[in-house]
Design an enzyme around this catalytic site. Sequence first.
Site, PDB file in Angstrom:
ATOM      1  N   GLY A 140       0.831  -1.209   0.000  1.00  0.00           N
ATOM      2  CA  GLY A 140       0.000   0.000   0.000  1.00  0.00           C
ATOM      3  C   GLY A 140       0.856   1.246   0.000  1.00  0.00           C
TER       4      GLY A 140
ATOM      5  CB  ILE B 230       0.323   4.998   6.632  1.00  0.00           C
ATOM      6  CG1 ILE B 230      -0.641   5.774   7.542  1.00  0.00           C
ATOM      7  CG2 ILE B 230       1.393   4.300   7.461  1.00  0.00           C
ATOM      8  CD1 ILE B 230      -1.525   4.885   8.408  1.00  0.00           C
TER       9      ILE B 230
ATOM     10  NE  ARG C 278      -5.901  -2.088  -6.370  1.00  0.00           N
ATOM     11  CZ  ARG C 278      -7.224  -2.012  -6.336  1.00  0.00           C
ATOM     12  NH1 ARG C 278      -7.949  -2.743  -7.168  1.00  0.00           N
ATOM     13  NH2 ARG C 278      -7.831  -1.217  -5.482  1.00  0.00           N
TER      14      ARG C 278
ATOM     15  CG  ASP D  81      -5.361  -6.837  -7.412  1.00  0.00           C
ATOM     16  OD1 ASP D  81      -5.626  -6.839  -6.184  1.00  0.00           O
ATOM     17  OD2 ASP D  81      -6.237  -6.793  -8.284  1.00  0.00           O
ATOM     18  CG  LEU D  82      -1.416  -6.295  -1.832  1.00  0.00           C
ATOM     19  CD1 LEU D  82      -1.456  -5.328  -0.665  1.00  0.00           C
ATOM     20  CD2 LEU D  82      -0.239  -7.245  -1.698  1.00  0.00           C
TER      21      LEU D  82
ATOM     22  CG  ASN E 271       0.421   1.033   4.865  1.00  0.00           C
ATOM     23  OD1 ASN E 271      -0.017   1.646   5.824  1.00  0.00           O
ATOM     24  ND2 ASN E 271       0.220   1.420   3.615  1.00  0.00           N
TER      25      ASN E 271
ATOM     26  CB  SER F 115      -7.587  -0.530  12.669  1.00  0.00           C
ATOM     27  OG  SER F 115      -8.644   0.342  13.019  1.00  0.00           O
TER      28      SER F 115
ATOM     29  CE1 TYR G 106     -10.196  -1.644   7.987  1.00  0.00           C
ATOM     30  CE2 TYR G 106     -11.147  -0.652   9.948  1.00  0.00           C
ATOM     31  CZ  TYR G 106     -10.074  -0.839   9.109  1.00  0.00           C
ATOM     32  OH  TYR G 106      -8.874  -0.243   9.395  1.00  0.00           O
TER      33      TYR G 106
END
Length: 248
Positions: A13, A18, A38, A63-64, A90, A144, A156
């Site tokens: 990311g 971040i 990406r 692309d994860l 991240n 998070s 999430y």
Amino acid sequence: METWRNRVALVTGASMGIGYITCKNLAKHGIKVVGCARSAEKLKDLEEQIVENGGQFLSIICDLRKQDDIMEMFEMIKKRWGGVDICINNAGLSLDAPIINGDFSSWENMWQVNVMALCLCIRESVKMMRANGVDDGHIININSLSGHRCGKAHFYSATKHAVTALTEGIRWELREINSHIKITSISPGLVKTNFAYTAVGEVAADECYSTRQSLDPQDIANAIETVLSYPSHVQVSEMMIRPTEQVV
């Protein structure tokens, strides 16, 4: 941070927020940085900035959500720099997808990026470290506060609770094989990035950031640097960071 000079860090990311700031931070310390995302255009911009300042950077479009992309990324790292010493997971994704009337594809995207990609990157990083005789490597998962309580974005939150559990489980696994590779979970509260715009849309995100105190991506990049700077016998297992005004 001198310990890490000329060693290799993978940051997922990396094209914004971040991840973007973290790549620049690490490169300043002489670390060879691999950034994946990406967006080819944003990675190119990041690479130019790092190289102009004397750093080393390898940009990889990945692309994860796709296992093949992740495996190909690690092959590229191996060919270029031999392996990784630091893995910073991240990349993260939150979509507006309630559970009782949500969309399966949104759940699947969050699960693939937040959980499965994280696991694959850790597995391949540890495999590389052990093959290269690296016993002081470090894995950092950007978690998070939602991984420690249930926020409004329930699915999430579930993915981030998984990250909390996985981080601790992997720490146990590393000790079982007598490895000194460290693993850390960093759990931020509200950070001003593009994250909220993806999660709740432009209007709600603007309202969120204009009415609430938030962290800056640099704050989390600094926390990553702090964790990496501890001596080898010190492992920070969990770090929670929130704006002073944020209660939960």
